[in-house]
Design a protein around this motif. Sequence first.
Motif, PDB file in Angstrom:
ATOM      1  N   MET A   1       0.804  -1.218   0.363  1.00 30.94           N
ATOM      2  CA  MET A   1       0.012   0.087  -0.483  1.00 30.94           C
ATOM      3  C   MET A   1       1.002   1.161   0.455  1.00 30.94           C
ATOM      4  N   SER A   2       0.575   2.716  -0.436  1.00 38.33           N
ATOM      5  CA  SER A   2       1.868   3.134  -0.889  1.00 38.33           C
ATOM      6  C   SER A   2       1.167   4.251   0.233  1.00 38.33           C
ATOM      7  N   ARG A   6      -2.373   4.761   2.555  1.00 33.05           N
ATOM      8  CA  ARG A   6      -2.015   4.509   3.984  1.00 33.05           C
ATOM      9  C   ARG A   6      -2.617   5.268   4.994  1.00 33.05           C
ATOM     10  N   GLY A   7      -2.413   7.049   4.548  1.00 32.72           N
ATOM     11  CA  GLY A   7      -2.471   8.231   5.064  1.00 32.72           C
ATOM     12  C   GLY A   7      -4.090   8.381   4.696  1.00 32.72           C
ATOM     13  N   SER A  12      -9.612   8.308   7.177  1.00 33.50           N
ATOM     14  CA  SER A  12     -10.645   8.091   7.088  1.00 33.50           C
ATOM     15  C   SER A  12     -11.335   7.257   8.398  1.00 33.50           C
ATOM     16  N   LEU A  13     -10.206   5.932   9.127  1.00 36.49           N
ATOM     17  CA  LEU A  13     -11.016   5.276  10.337  1.00 36.49           C
ATOM     18  C   LEU A  13     -11.288   6.306  11.597  1.00 36.49           C
ATOM     19  N   ALA A  14      -9.467   7.148  11.167  1.00 33.18           N
ATOM     20  CA  ALA A  14     -10.032   8.094  12.704  1.00 33.18           C
ATOM     21  C   ALA A  14     -11.184   8.803  12.493  1.00 33.18           C
ATOM     22  N   ALA A  49      -2.520  10.665  12.777  1.00 31.46           N
ATOM     23  CA  ALA A  49      -2.167  12.104  12.664  1.00 31.46           C
ATOM     24  C   ALA A  49      -1.049  11.971  11.577  1.00 31.46           C
ATOM     25  N   VAL A  50       0.060  10.422  12.333  1.00 31.62           N
ATOM     26  CA  VAL A  50       1.234  10.234  12.324  1.00 31.62           C
ATOM     27  C   VAL A  50       0.703   9.881  10.646  1.00 31.62           C
ATOM     28  N   GLU A  51       0.492   8.995  10.071  1.00 30.08           N
ATOM     29  CA  GLU A  51       0.519   8.086   8.917  1.00 30.08           C
ATOM     30  C   GLU A  51      -0.100  10.025   7.802  1.00 30.08           C
ATOM     31  N   LEU A  52      -1.158  10.146   7.995  1.00 27.27           N
ATOM     32  CA  LEU A  52      -0.662  12.053   7.258  1.00 27.27           C
ATOM     33  C   LEU A  52       0.029  12.600   6.943  1.00 27.27           C
ATOM     34  N   ALA A  53       0.629  12.533   8.167  1.00 25.53           N
ATOM     35  CA  ALA A  53       1.945  13.245   8.282  1.00 25.53           C
ATOM     36  C   ALA A  53       3.345  12.996   6.953  1.00 25.53           C
ATOM     37  N   ALA A  54       3.142  11.882   7.685  1.00 23.23           N
ATOM     38  CA  ALA A  54       4.424  10.594   7.098  1.00 23.23           C
ATOM     39  C   ALA A  54       3.997  11.106   5.283  1.00 23.23           C
TER      40      ALA A  54
END
Length: 165
Positions: A1-2, A6-7, A12-14, A49-54
């Motif tokens: 998954m890119s 992933r972000g 969306s899950l959050a 937040a970590v995945e979106l920041a990544a």
Amino acid sequence: MSETARGLVCGSLALTISLLLLALLRPLRGTTLVAPWAWTLLAAWTVAAVELAAVTVGRDWSAGELTAWRFLAATAALCPGMAVLGAKRPQDRAWSFIVAALWGMLGLPALKVLLLPAVATLSLHPAQSWFLAVLGVAPVVNWLPTRYWLSALLVGAGLAWLVWP
């Protein structure tokens, strides 16, 4: 998954978890489950937040920094289960400070990578790995003899997926 996918999935899950938790807030008011509710909300948004920041800022991070941020978020996901274990009166309010201290202690290896330039990679002592495993299994075992056993197993699988790498 890119990284982008992933972000977006984590965001969306959050958002979905937040909406579900907001629907549960009213019946939980006045109970000892308000603190685990808040820890669940915090954990969901920390991971997101970590995945979106990544996806956005993370391009400037080294591989060690990204792993450290993800580890810090994964340890936040262990906190709601620990908060449930202490959700009984009279210590339910003080237990949140204990859970916060636990999260701080669990996050120390990640903080070393993020704050000390000499430490480039995240490394855990085998005892720390076993401790994380016990912290992930304890809440699941707590819920197994109840009617929520399937949910407990799914949460345990999600925690294992987050913490394992």
